[in-house]
Design an enzyme around this catalytic site. Structure first.
Site, PDB file in Angstrom:
ATOM      1  N   LYS A 275       0.842  -1.200   0.000  1.00 27.58           N
ATOM      2  CA  LYS A 275       0.000   0.000   0.000  1.00 27.58           C
ATOM      3  C   LYS A 275       0.877   1.250   0.000  1.00 27.58           C
ATOM      4  CE  LYS A 275      -4.044  -1.665   2.582  1.00 27.58           C
ATOM      5  NZ  LYS A 275      -5.026  -1.473   1.500  1.00 27.58           N
ATOM      6  N   ARG A 349     -10.486 -11.363   1.710  1.00 28.69           N
ATOM      7  CA  ARG A 349     -11.306 -12.443   1.151  1.00 28.69           C
ATOM      8  C   ARG A 349     -10.574 -13.782   1.222  1.00 28.69           C
ATOM      9  NH1 ARG A 349     -11.617  -9.133  -4.378  1.00 28.69           N
ATOM     10  NH2 ARG A 349     -11.354  -7.468  -2.872  1.00 28.69           N
TER      11      ARG A 349
HETATM   12  N1  BES Z   1      -8.236  -3.584   4.235  1.00 32.67           N
HETATM   13  C1  BES Z   1      -8.373  -3.185   2.891  1.00 32.67           C
HETATM   14  C2  BES Z   1      -9.663  -2.410   2.612  1.00 32.67           C
HETATM   15  C3  BES Z   1      -9.785  -1.075   3.283  1.00 32.67           C
HETATM   16  C4  BES Z   1      -9.404   0.075   2.629  1.00 32.67           C
HETATM   17  C5  BES Z   1     -10.345  -0.968   4.528  1.00 32.67           C
HETATM   18  C6  BES Z   1      -9.548   1.303   3.235  1.00 32.67           C
HETATM   19  C7  BES Z   1     -10.487   0.252   5.130  1.00 32.67           C
HETATM   20  C8  BES Z   1     -10.100   1.399   4.481  1.00 32.67           C
HETATM   21  C9  BES Z   1      -8.362  -4.403   1.989  1.00 32.67           C
HETATM   22  O1  BES Z   1      -7.579  -5.445   2.413  1.00 32.67           O
HETATM   23  C10 BES Z   1      -7.807  -3.954   0.674  1.00 32.67           C
HETATM   24  O2  BES Z   1      -6.675  -3.590   0.640  1.00 32.67           O
HETATM   25  N2  BES Z   1      -8.641  -3.994  -0.357  1.00 32.67           N
HETATM   26  C11 BES Z   1      -8.246  -3.571  -1.645  1.00 32.67           C
HETATM   27  C12 BES Z   1      -8.793  -4.555  -2.650  1.00 32.67           C
HETATM   28  C13 BES Z   1      -8.249  -4.368  -4.030  1.00 32.67           C
HETATM   29  C14 BES Z   1      -6.788  -4.728  -4.068  1.00 32.67           C
HETATM   30  C15 BES Z   1      -9.051  -5.231  -4.963  1.00 32.67           C
HETATM   31  C16 BES Z   1      -8.813  -2.179  -1.878  1.00 32.67           C
HETATM   32  O3  BES Z   1      -9.922  -1.901  -1.448  1.00 32.67           O
HETATM   33  O4  BES Z   1      -8.111  -1.362  -2.472  1.00 32.67           O
HETATM   34 MN    MN Z   2      -5.564  -5.258   1.793  1.00 32.04          MN
END
Ligand code: BES
Ligand code: MN
Ligand code: ZN
Length: 494
Positions: A275, A349
Protein backbone atom coordinates in the site's frame (compact mmCIF):
# COMPACT_ATOMS: atom_id res chain seq x y z
CA UNK A 1 -20.00 3.42 36.61
CA UNK A 2 -23.49 2.62 37.87
CA UNK A 3 -26.50 2.88 35.59
CA UNK A 4 -30.12 2.81 36.68
CA UNK A 5 -33.54 3.57 35.27
CA UNK A 6 -36.41 4.97 37.32
CA UNK A 7 -39.67 6.85 36.97
CA UNK A 8 -39.08 9.21 39.88
CA UNK A 9 -40.48 12.73 39.41
CA UNK A 10 -37.74 15.18 38.57
CA UNK A 11 -38.58 17.40 41.58
CA UNK A 12 -37.77 14.47 43.89
CA UNK A 13 -34.42 13.75 42.23
CA UNK A 14 -31.37 14.31 44.36
CA UNK A 15 -28.43 14.27 41.93
CA UNK A 16 -25.73 16.74 40.98
CA UNK A 17 -26.98 17.26 37.42
CA UNK A 18 -30.31 16.72 35.70
CA UNK A 19 -30.30 16.92 31.91
CA UNK A 20 -33.40 17.78 29.89
CA UNK A 21 -33.25 18.01 26.10
CA UNK A 22 -35.53 20.64 24.65
CA UNK A 23 -36.82 21.24 21.14
CA UNK A 24 -37.02 24.68 19.57
CA UNK A 25 -38.90 27.14 21.80
CA UNK A 26 -38.88 24.46 24.52
CA UNK A 27 -42.03 22.98 22.98
CA UNK A 28 -41.51 19.63 24.76
CA UNK A 29 -41.10 21.11 28.21
CA UNK A 30 -44.43 20.05 29.71
CA UNK A 31 -44.09 17.23 32.22
CA UNK A 32 -40.30 17.40 32.34
CA UNK A 33 -39.97 19.66 35.35
CA UNK A 34 -42.37 21.23 37.90
CA UNK A 35 -44.29 24.44 37.14
CA UNK A 36 -41.85 26.73 38.94
CA UNK A 37 -38.93 25.45 36.86
CA UNK A 38 -40.98 25.64 33.69
CA UNK A 39 -41.62 29.30 34.39
CA UNK A 40 -37.89 30.02 34.64
CA UNK A 41 -37.22 28.18 31.38
CA UNK A 42 -40.05 29.98 29.58
CA UNK A 43 -38.55 33.29 30.71
CA UNK A 44 -35.19 32.23 29.30
CA UNK A 45 -36.83 31.33 26.00
CA UNK A 46 -38.67 34.65 25.87
CA UNK A 47 -35.47 36.55 26.63
CA UNK A 48 -33.79 34.75 23.73
CA UNK A 49 -31.22 33.06 26.00
CA UNK A 50 -32.39 29.59 25.07
CA UNK A 51 -33.74 28.76 21.63
CA UNK A 52 -33.41 24.99 21.60
CA UNK A 53 -31.11 25.07 18.61
CA UNK A 54 -28.91 22.04 18.04
CA UNK A 55 -26.07 21.60 20.57
CA UNK A 56 -27.08 24.63 22.61
CA UNK A 57 -26.25 24.02 26.28
CA UNK A 58 -27.55 26.16 29.12
CA UNK A 59 -26.90 25.36 32.76
CA UNK A 60 -29.09 26.60 35.61
CA UNK A 61 -27.47 26.35 39.02
CA UNK A 62 -29.78 25.73 42.01
CA UNK A 63 -32.83 25.76 39.73
CA UNK A 64 -36.21 26.86 41.08
CA UNK A 65 -38.49 23.96 42.06
CA UNK A 66 -35.82 21.22 41.93
CA UNK A 67 -33.50 19.62 44.46
CA UNK A 68 -30.72 18.96 41.95
CA UNK A 69 -27.62 21.16 41.97
CA UNK A 70 -27.83 21.82 38.25
CA UNK A 71 -30.35 21.65 35.51
CA UNK A 72 -28.64 21.32 32.15
CA UNK A 73 -30.77 22.18 29.13
CA UNK A 74 -29.63 20.88 25.75
CA UNK A 75 -31.14 21.96 22.44
CA UNK A 76 -32.25 19.24 20.02
CA UNK A 77 -32.69 21.61 17.07
CA UNK A 78 -35.97 19.89 16.26
CA UNK A 79 -39.44 21.45 16.08
CA UNK A 80 -42.88 19.84 16.12
CA UNK A 81 -42.92 19.36 12.35
CA UNK A 82 -39.64 17.44 12.13
CA UNK A 83 -39.67 14.45 14.45
CA UNK A 84 -36.48 13.27 16.08
CA UNK A 85 -34.80 10.45 14.15
CA UNK A 86 -32.75 7.58 15.54
CA UNK A 87 -29.39 8.97 14.58
CA UNK A 88 -30.19 12.39 16.07
CA UNK A 89 -31.35 10.71 19.28
CA UNK A 90 -28.17 8.68 19.62
CA UNK A 91 -26.03 11.75 18.91
CA UNK A 92 -27.91 13.61 21.61
CA UNK A 93 -26.68 11.12 24.20
CA UNK A 94 -23.09 12.07 23.36
CA UNK A 95 -23.92 15.72 24.07
CA UNK A 96 -25.66 14.79 27.31
CA UNK A 97 -22.58 12.91 28.45
CA UNK A 98 -20.23 15.71 27.39
CA UNK A 99 -22.26 18.44 29.10
CA UNK A 100 -22.20 16.58 32.41
CA UNK A 101 -18.53 15.56 32.07
CA UNK A 102 -17.69 19.28 31.81
CA UNK A 103 -19.05 19.87 35.31
CA UNK A 104 -17.86 18.60 38.69
CA UNK A 105 -20.90 16.29 38.96
CA UNK A 106 -20.58 12.86 40.51
CA UNK A 107 -24.16 11.83 39.88
CA UNK A 108 -26.41 12.68 36.98
CA UNK A 109 -29.81 11.95 35.51
CA UNK A 110 -31.25 12.25 32.01
CA UNK A 111 -34.99 12.76 31.65
CA UNK A 112 -36.02 11.13 28.35
CA UNK A 113 -39.82 11.01 28.46
CA UNK A 114 -40.08 14.24 26.45
CA UNK A 115 -38.17 12.75 23.50
CA UNK A 116 -39.97 10.65 20.93
CA UNK A 117 -38.27 8.93 18.03
CA UNK A 118 -40.90 8.06 15.45
CA UNK A 119 -42.20 4.51 15.63
CA UNK A 120 -40.29 3.55 18.79
CA UNK A 121 -41.77 2.76 22.19
CA UNK A 122 -40.61 3.86 25.65
CA UNK A 123 -38.58 0.70 26.23
CA UNK A 124 -36.64 1.31 23.04
CA UNK A 125 -35.81 4.82 24.26
CA UNK A 126 -34.46 3.46 27.55
CA UNK A 127 -32.34 0.90 25.74
CA UNK A 128 -30.83 3.30 23.23
CA UNK A 129 -30.37 6.09 25.77
CA UNK A 130 -28.44 3.82 28.11
CA UNK A 131 -26.44 2.26 25.30
CA UNK A 132 -25.38 5.55 23.75
CA UNK A 133 -24.80 7.21 27.11
CA UNK A 134 -22.60 4.35 28.31
CA UNK A 135 -20.81 4.28 24.96
CA UNK A 136 -20.09 8.02 25.19
CA UNK A 137 -18.08 7.43 28.39
CA UNK A 138 -15.49 5.46 26.41
CA UNK A 139 -11.90 6.74 26.38
CA UNK A 140 -8.73 5.13 25.08
CA UNK A 141 -5.82 6.42 27.12
CA UNK A 142 -3.74 3.27 27.42
CA UNK A 143 -0.62 4.75 25.83
CA UNK A 144 -0.84 8.30 27.25
CA UNK A 145 1.73 9.02 29.97
CA UNK A 146 -0.52 11.72 31.38
CA UNK A 147 -4.10 11.06 30.34
CA UNK A 148 -6.56 13.90 30.82
CA UNK A 149 -8.37 13.37 34.14
CA UNK A 150 -11.52 11.27 33.81
CA UNK A 151 -14.88 12.91 34.49
CA UNK A 152 -16.02 12.50 38.12
CA UNK A 153 -19.44 11.06 37.31
CA UNK A 154 -19.92 7.57 38.70
CA UNK A 155 -23.69 7.30 38.74
CA UNK A 156 -26.19 7.78 35.90
CA UNK A 157 -29.93 7.54 36.07
CA UNK A 158 -32.27 7.46 33.16
CA UNK A 159 -35.68 8.87 33.98
CA UNK A 160 -38.52 7.25 32.03
CA UNK A 161 -42.09 6.13 32.60
CA UNK A 162 -41.57 2.96 30.60
CA UNK A 163 -42.90 -0.24 32.21
CA UNK A 164 -40.59 -0.94 35.16
CA UNK A 165 -39.55 -4.52 34.35
CA UNK A 166 -39.14 -3.92 30.67
CA UNK A 167 -37.18 -0.74 31.34
CA UNK A 168 -34.80 -2.59 33.64
CA UNK A 169 -34.15 -5.19 30.93
CA UNK A 170 -33.72 -2.50 28.29
CA UNK A 171 -31.17 -0.70 30.44
CA UNK A 172 -29.28 -3.94 31.00
CA UNK A 173 -29.20 -4.59 27.27
CA UNK A 174 -28.07 -1.06 26.47
CA UNK A 175 -25.22 -1.21 28.95
CA UNK A 176 -24.18 -4.70 27.81
CA UNK A 177 -23.97 -3.59 24.18
CA UNK A 178 -21.89 -0.56 25.23
CA UNK A 179 -19.53 -2.91 27.09
CA UNK A 180 -19.21 -5.01 23.96
CA UNK A 181 -18.52 -1.89 21.91
CA UNK A 182 -15.84 -0.82 24.39
CA UNK A 183 -14.04 -4.15 23.90
CA UNK A 184 -14.33 -3.78 20.12
CA UNK A 185 -12.87 -0.27 20.33
CA UNK A 186 -10.06 -1.32 22.66
CA UNK A 187 -8.98 -4.04 20.24
CA UNK A 188 -9.18 -1.87 17.12
CA UNK A 189 -7.49 1.15 18.74
CA UNK A 190 -4.64 -1.00 20.07
CA UNK A 191 -1.42 -0.43 18.07
CA UNK A 192 -0.43 -3.28 15.74
CA UNK A 193 2.82 -4.00 17.60
CA UNK A 194 0.70 -4.94 20.61
CA UNK A 195 -2.25 -6.44 18.76
CA UNK A 196 -1.30 -9.36 16.53
CA UNK A 197 -3.02 -12.73 16.04
CA UNK A 198 -1.52 -14.41 19.11
CA UNK A 199 -2.63 -11.49 21.27
CA UNK A 200 -6.15 -11.71 19.88
CA UNK A 201 -6.13 -15.41 20.77
CA UNK A 202 -5.03 -14.56 24.32
CA UNK A 203 -7.78 -11.95 24.59
CA UNK A 204 -10.33 -14.54 23.47
CA UNK A 205 -9.12 -17.00 26.10
CA UNK A 206 -9.33 -14.23 28.71
CA UNK A 207 -12.94 -13.61 27.71
CA UNK A 208 -13.73 -17.30 28.21
CA UNK A 209 -12.19 -17.04 31.70
CA UNK A 210 -14.47 -14.14 32.47
CA UNK A 211 -17.65 -15.84 31.21
CA UNK A 212 -17.97 -19.57 32.01
CA UNK A 213 -20.76 -19.90 29.41
CA UNK A 214 -18.22 -19.17 26.70
CA UNK A 215 -15.86 -21.72 25.16
CA UNK A 216 -12.84 -20.73 23.06
CA UNK A 217 -10.80 -22.87 20.68
CA UNK A 218 -7.64 -21.80 18.88
CA UNK A 219 -6.25 -23.16 15.61
CA UNK A 220 -2.59 -22.32 15.02
CA UNK A 221 -1.18 -21.41 11.60
CA UNK A 222 0.58 -24.76 11.42
CA UNK A 223 -2.66 -26.61 12.16
CA UNK A 224 -4.50 -24.46 9.60
CA UNK A 225 -1.88 -25.46 7.02
CA UNK A 226 -2.28 -29.16 7.86
CA UNK A 227 -6.04 -28.80 7.55
CA UNK A 228 -5.70 -27.38 4.05
CA UNK A 229 -6.40 -23.70 4.61
CA UNK A 230 -4.15 -22.62 1.76
CA UNK A 231 -5.70 -19.18 1.29
CA UNK A 232 -5.52 -18.24 4.98
CA UNK A 233 -1.89 -19.38 5.14
CA UNK A 234 -0.99 -17.48 1.96
CA UNK A 235 -1.76 -14.29 3.85
CA UNK A 236 -0.25 -15.30 7.20
CA UNK A 237 3.02 -16.66 5.78
CA UNK A 238 4.59 -13.26 5.04
CA UNK A 239 4.80 -12.24 8.68
CA UNK A 240 6.97 -13.06 11.69
CA UNK A 241 3.74 -13.06 13.68
CA UNK A 242 1.90 -16.33 13.21
CA UNK A 243 -1.73 -16.48 12.14
CA UNK A 244 -4.46 -17.81 14.40
CA UNK A 245 -8.05 -18.90 13.95
CA UNK A 246 -10.12 -18.17 17.01
CA UNK A 247 -13.46 -19.85 17.67
CA UNK A 248 -16.03 -18.71 20.23
CA UNK A 249 -18.71 -21.19 21.15
CA UNK A 250 -21.69 -19.68 22.98
CA UNK A 251 -24.74 -21.90 23.58
CA UNK A 252 -25.54 -25.25 21.98
CA UNK A 253 -23.26 -26.02 19.04
CA UNK A 254 -25.45 -28.95 17.92
CA UNK A 255 -28.47 -26.69 17.43
CA UNK A 256 -27.43 -25.03 14.16
CA UNK A 257 -25.94 -21.91 15.73
CA UNK A 258 -25.78 -18.56 13.97
CA UNK A 259 -22.22 -18.01 12.75
CA UNK A 260 -20.42 -14.66 12.89
CA UNK A 261 -17.13 -14.65 10.97
CA UNK A 262 -14.77 -11.69 11.41
CA UNK A 263 -11.86 -10.51 9.29
CA UNK A 264 -8.91 -10.17 11.65
CA UNK A 265 -6.04 -8.63 9.70
CA UNK A 266 -4.13 -7.09 12.60
CA UNK A 267 -2.16 -4.97 10.14
CA UNK A 268 -2.59 -4.66 6.39
CA UNK A 269 0.51 -3.44 4.59
CA UNK A 270 -0.91 -4.85 1.35
CA UNK A 271 1.87 -7.47 1.32
CA UNK A 272 4.04 -7.54 -1.82
CA UNK A 273 1.31 -5.42 -3.49
CA UNK A 274 2.36 -2.81 -0.94
CA UNK A 275 0.00 0.00 0.00
CA UNK A 276 1.09 3.65 -0.31
CA UNK A 277 2.63 5.05 2.88
CA UNK A 278 0.21 7.86 3.70
CA UNK A 279 -2.28 6.84 6.35
CA UNK A 280 -1.08 3.25 6.43
CA UNK A 281 -1.07 3.37 10.24
CA UNK A 282 -4.85 3.22 10.10
CA UNK A 283 -4.65 -0.29 8.66
CA UNK A 284 -4.37 -1.49 12.25
CA UNK A 285 -8.17 -1.43 12.22
CA UNK A 286 -8.28 -4.06 9.50
CA UNK A 287 -9.30 -6.41 12.30
CA UNK A 288 -12.45 -4.36 12.93
CA UNK A 289 -14.69 -7.23 11.80
CA UNK A 290 -12.95 -9.58 14.22
CA UNK A 291 -13.19 -6.97 16.97
CA UNK A 292 -16.95 -6.70 16.38
CA UNK A 293 -17.28 -10.48 16.81
CA UNK A 294 -15.44 -10.17 20.15
CA UNK A 295 -17.72 -7.30 21.18
CA UNK A 296 -20.94 -9.01 20.17
CA UNK A 297 -19.95 -12.20 21.99
CA UNK A 298 -19.15 -10.14 25.07
CA UNK A 299 -22.53 -8.38 24.95
CA UNK A 300 -24.33 -11.75 24.64
CA UNK A 301 -22.33 -13.12 27.59
CA UNK A 302 -23.17 -10.05 29.70
CA UNK A 303 -26.84 -10.64 28.98
CA UNK A 304 -26.77 -14.41 29.48
CA UNK A 305 -28.67 -14.38 26.20
CA UNK A 306 -30.50 -17.65 25.42
CA UNK A 307 -29.02 -17.94 21.92
CA UNK A 308 -26.63 -20.25 20.06
CA UNK A 309 -23.79 -18.45 18.35
CA UNK A 310 -20.45 -19.53 16.96
CA UNK A 311 -17.99 -16.69 16.44
CA UNK A 312 -15.01 -17.27 14.21
CA UNK A 313 -12.09 -14.90 13.80
CA UNK A 314 -9.50 -15.34 11.06
CA UNK A 315 -6.46 -13.47 12.38
CA UNK A 316 -3.32 -12.80 10.36
CA UNK A 317 -0.88 -10.00 9.67
CA UNK A 318 -0.49 -9.07 5.99
CA UNK A 319 3.25 -8.39 5.68
CA UNK A 320 5.74 -8.58 2.79
CA UNK A 321 8.68 -10.64 4.05
CA UNK A 322 10.84 -13.10 2.04
CA UNK A 323 8.30 -15.86 2.38
CA UNK A 324 5.35 -13.66 1.46
CA UNK A 325 2.89 -14.62 -1.25
CA UNK A 326 3.66 -13.20 -4.72
CA UNK A 327 1.15 -11.85 -7.21
CA UNK A 328 0.60 -14.82 -9.52
CA UNK A 329 0.81 -17.45 -6.81
CA UNK A 330 -1.97 -20.02 -6.96
CA UNK A 331 -3.23 -21.57 -3.72
CA UNK A 332 -5.75 -24.26 -2.87
CA UNK A 333 -8.43 -23.25 -0.41
CA UNK A 334 -10.01 -25.46 2.26
CA UNK A 335 -13.02 -25.83 -0.07
CA UNK A 336 -10.75 -27.39 -2.74
CA UNK A 337 -11.19 -24.45 -5.14
CA UNK A 338 -7.97 -22.87 -6.39
CA UNK A 339 -7.31 -19.13 -6.30
CA UNK A 340 -4.92 -17.08 -8.39
CA UNK A 341 -3.69 -14.30 -6.11
CA UNK A 342 -3.29 -11.36 -8.47
CA UNK A 343 -3.07 -8.77 -5.75
CA UNK A 344 -1.81 -9.59 -2.25
CA UNK A 345 -3.67 -6.54 -0.93
CA UNK A 346 -6.98 -8.32 -1.54
CA UNK A 347 -6.13 -10.49 1.48
CA UNK A 348 -9.35 -10.17 3.48
CA UNK A 349 -11.31 -12.44 1.15
CA UNK A 350 -8.47 -14.98 1.30
CA UNK A 351 -8.51 -15.36 5.05
CA UNK A 352 -12.32 -15.22 5.12
CA UNK A 353 -12.94 -17.89 2.49
CA UNK A 354 -11.21 -20.58 4.54
CA UNK A 355 -12.95 -19.42 7.72
CA UNK A 356 -16.31 -19.54 5.95
CA UNK A 357 -15.71 -23.06 4.64
CA UNK A 358 -14.55 -24.25 8.04
CA UNK A 359 -17.49 -22.85 9.99
CA UNK A 360 -19.98 -24.46 7.57
CA UNK A 361 -18.25 -27.86 7.67
CA UNK A 362 -17.87 -27.89 11.42
CA UNK A 363 -21.08 -26.30 12.76
CA UNK A 364 -23.83 -26.54 10.09
CA UNK A 365 -24.89 -23.00 11.01
CA UNK A 366 -28.45 -21.75 10.45
CA UNK A 367 -27.03 -18.53 9.01
CA UNK A 368 -23.53 -17.23 8.33
CA UNK A 369 -22.72 -13.53 8.57
CA UNK A 370 -19.22 -12.30 7.87
CA UNK A 371 -18.04 -8.88 8.97
CA UNK A 372 -15.03 -7.31 7.28
CA UNK A 373 -13.20 -4.08 6.53
CA UNK A 374 -13.02 -5.52 3.05
CA UNK A 375 -12.83 -2.80 0.41
CA UNK A 376 -11.83 0.82 -0.01
CA UNK A 377 -14.55 0.90 -2.67
CA UNK A 378 -17.19 0.57 0.06
CA UNK A 379 -15.86 3.73 1.72
CA UNK A 380 -16.29 5.50 -1.61
CA UNK A 381 -19.79 4.08 -2.19
CA UNK A 382 -21.37 4.53 1.25
CA UNK A 383 -18.98 6.70 3.23
CA UNK A 384 -18.85 6.51 6.99
CA UNK A 385 -22.58 6.08 7.59
CA UNK A 386 -23.77 2.71 6.30
CA UNK A 387 -22.30 -0.77 6.24
CA UNK A 388 -22.47 -2.44 2.85
CA UNK A 389 -24.90 -5.37 3.08
CA UNK A 390 -24.77 -8.21 0.53
CA UNK A 391 -26.44 -11.59 0.87
CA UNK A 392 -27.51 -14.70 -0.97
CA UNK A 393 -30.78 -14.70 1.00
CA UNK A 394 -33.23 -11.79 0.93
CA UNK A 395 -34.78 -12.53 4.34
CA UNK A 396 -31.39 -12.61 6.00
CA UNK A 397 -30.42 -9.30 4.40
CA UNK A 398 -33.72 -7.86 5.57
CA UNK A 399 -33.13 -9.00 9.16
CA UNK A 400 -29.70 -7.35 9.19
CA UNK A 401 -31.00 -4.12 7.72
CA UNK A 402 -33.82 -4.07 10.28
CA UNK A 403 -31.41 -4.61 13.16
CA UNK A 404 -29.39 -1.69 11.83
CA UNK A 405 -32.43 0.57 11.48
CA UNK A 406 -33.53 -0.31 14.99
CA UNK A 407 -30.20 0.68 16.56
CA UNK A 408 -29.10 3.54 14.31
CA UNK A 409 -26.17 1.28 13.29
CA UNK A 410 -27.40 1.17 9.74
CA UNK A 411 -26.53 -0.89 6.69
CA UNK A 412 -27.51 -0.46 3.05
CA UNK A 413 -27.95 -3.18 0.41
CA UNK A 414 -25.79 -3.68 -2.69
CA UNK A 415 -26.69 -6.21 -5.41
CA UNK A 416 -24.99 -9.57 -5.56
CA UNK A 417 -26.13 -10.51 -9.06
CA UNK A 418 -24.49 -13.28 -11.06
CA UNK A 419 -23.65 -10.67 -13.71
CA UNK A 420 -20.69 -9.59 -11.59
CA UNK A 421 -19.24 -13.09 -11.10
CA UNK A 422 -17.37 -13.23 -14.41
CA UNK A 423 -15.08 -10.42 -13.26
CA UNK A 424 -13.39 -13.06 -11.08
CA UNK A 425 -12.51 -15.42 -13.96
CA UNK A 426 -8.89 -16.58 -14.09
CA UNK A 427 -7.15 -18.29 -17.04
CA UNK A 428 -5.09 -20.41 -14.64
CA UNK A 429 -7.14 -21.13 -11.50
CA UNK A 430 -10.77 -21.55 -10.50
CA UNK A 431 -11.03 -17.93 -9.34
CA UNK A 432 -8.94 -14.76 -9.29
CA UNK A 433 -8.80 -12.84 -6.02
CA UNK A 434 -9.60 -9.46 -7.62
CA UNK A 435 -12.28 -8.40 -10.07
CA UNK A 436 -10.97 -5.17 -11.58
CA UNK A 437 -11.82 -1.53 -10.94
CA UNK A 438 -15.59 -1.72 -11.29
CA UNK A 439 -17.89 -2.58 -8.38
CA UNK A 440 -15.02 -3.55 -6.08
CA UNK A 441 -17.24 -4.05 -3.04
CA UNK A 442 -19.57 -6.35 -4.94
CA UNK A 443 -16.86 -8.44 -6.60
CA UNK A 444 -15.24 -8.93 -3.18
CA UNK A 445 -18.58 -10.27 -1.95
CA UNK A 446 -18.88 -12.39 -5.14
CA UNK A 447 -15.57 -13.97 -4.21
CA UNK A 448 -16.93 -14.91 -0.76
CA UNK A 449 -20.18 -16.18 -2.30
CA UNK A 450 -18.19 -18.94 -4.02
CA UNK A 451 -17.49 -20.34 -0.55
CA UNK A 452 -20.97 -20.01 0.95
CA UNK A 453 -23.16 -21.65 -1.69
CA UNK A 454 -24.78 -24.10 0.73
CA UNK A 455 -25.51 -21.58 3.49
CA UNK A 456 -27.85 -18.70 4.15
CA UNK A 457 -25.10 -16.13 4.10
CA UNK A 458 -24.64 -12.37 4.34
CA UNK A 459 -21.61 -10.13 4.19
CA UNK A 460 -21.16 -6.78 5.95
CA UNK A 461 -18.47 -4.52 4.49
CA UNK A 462 -17.57 -2.21 7.39
CA UNK A 463 -14.52 -0.50 5.86
CA UNK A 464 -16.22 2.90 6.14
CA UNK A 465 -18.06 2.45 9.42
CA UNK A 466 -15.72 0.68 11.83
CA UNK A 467 -13.32 3.60 12.09
CA UNK A 468 -13.23 7.39 11.99
CA UNK A 469 -10.27 8.48 9.87
CA UNK A 470 -7.80 11.29 10.05
CA UNK A 471 -5.82 13.53 12.39
CA UNK A 472 -6.86 13.77 16.02
CA UNK A 473 -10.28 12.26 15.27
CA UNK A 474 -8.87 8.82 14.49
CA UNK A 475 -10.74 6.20 16.50
CA UNK A 476 -12.62 2.93 16.39
CA UNK A 477 -16.42 3.30 16.44
CA UNK A 478 -17.49 -0.01 18.00
CA UNK A 479 -19.77 -0.65 15.01
CA UNK A 480 -21.45 -2.95 14.05
CA UNK A 481 -21.82 -4.40 17.56
CA UNK A 482 -25.25 -2.76 18.09
CA UNK A 483 -26.55 -4.17 14.80
CA UNK A 484 -25.12 -7.67 15.36
CA UNK A 485 -26.34 -7.96 18.93
CA UNK A 486 -29.84 -6.84 17.97
CA UNK A 487 -29.80 -9.24 15.00
CA UNK A 488 -28.86 -12.20 17.20
CA UNK A 489 -31.29 -11.32 20.01
CA UNK A 490 -34.08 -10.99 17.44
CA UNK A 491 -33.52 -14.55 16.24
CA UNK A 492 -30.74 -14.14 13.66
CA UNK A 493 -33.01 -13.87 10.65
CA UNK A 494 -35.06 -17.02 11.32
N1 BES B 1 -8.24 -3.58 4.24
C1 BES B 1 -8.37 -3.18 2.89
C2 BES B 1 -9.66 -2.41 2.61
C3 BES B 1 -9.79 -1.08 3.28
C4 BES B 1 -9.40 0.08 2.63
C5 BES B 1 -10.35 -0.97 4.53
C6 BES B 1 -9.55 1.30 3.23
C7 BES B 1 -10.49 0.25 5.13
C8 BES B 1 -10.10 1.40 4.48
C9 BES B 1 -8.36 -4.40 1.99
O1 BES B 1 -7.58 -5.45 2.41
C10 BES B 1 -7.81 -3.95 0.67
O2 BES B 1 -6.68 -3.59 0.64
N2 BES B 1 -8.64 -3.99 -0.36
C11 BES B 1 -8.25 -3.57 -1.65
C12 BES B 1 -8.79 -4.56 -2.65
C13 BES B 1 -8.25 -4.37 -4.03
C14 BES B 1 -6.79 -4.73 -4.07
C15 BES B 1 -9.05 -5.23 -4.96
C16 BES B 1 -8.81 -2.18 -1.88
O3 BES B 1 -9.92 -1.90 -1.45
O4 BES B 1 -8.11 -1.36 -2.47
MN1 MN C 1 -5.56 -5.26 1.79
ZN1 ZN D 1 -7.30 -5.60 4.40
Amino acid sequence: MEYAVSNIATQDLDVDSLVVCLHKDASNLAGAVPEATQATIKALVEAGDFTGKKQQVLTLFSPEGLKVKRLILIGTGVDENTPLNIVAFTKLATEVQKAVANTGSQSAAWFIDNLQVEGQDKTWHVREASRTLADAQYRYTHYKSKPAPAPKVNNWQIISHADKNRAALALKEGVAVAKGMALTKDLANCPPNDCFPEILAEQALALAEEYPALKVKIITEEEAFEMGMGAFCAVAQGSENEGRIIIFEYGDMKASPAALVGKGITFDTGGISLKPGAGMDEMKYDMGGAASVFGTIKALCELNAPVNVVGLVVAAENMPDGSATRPGDIVTTLSGQTVEILNTDAEGRLVLCDGLTYVQQEYSPSVVVDIATLTGACVIALGAHAHGVMANDAELAHALLEAGDNTGDRGWPLPLWDDYQQQLDSPFADIANIGGREAGTITAACFLSRFTKEARWAHLDIAGTAWVSGGMKKAATGRPVPLLTRFVLDGAGQ
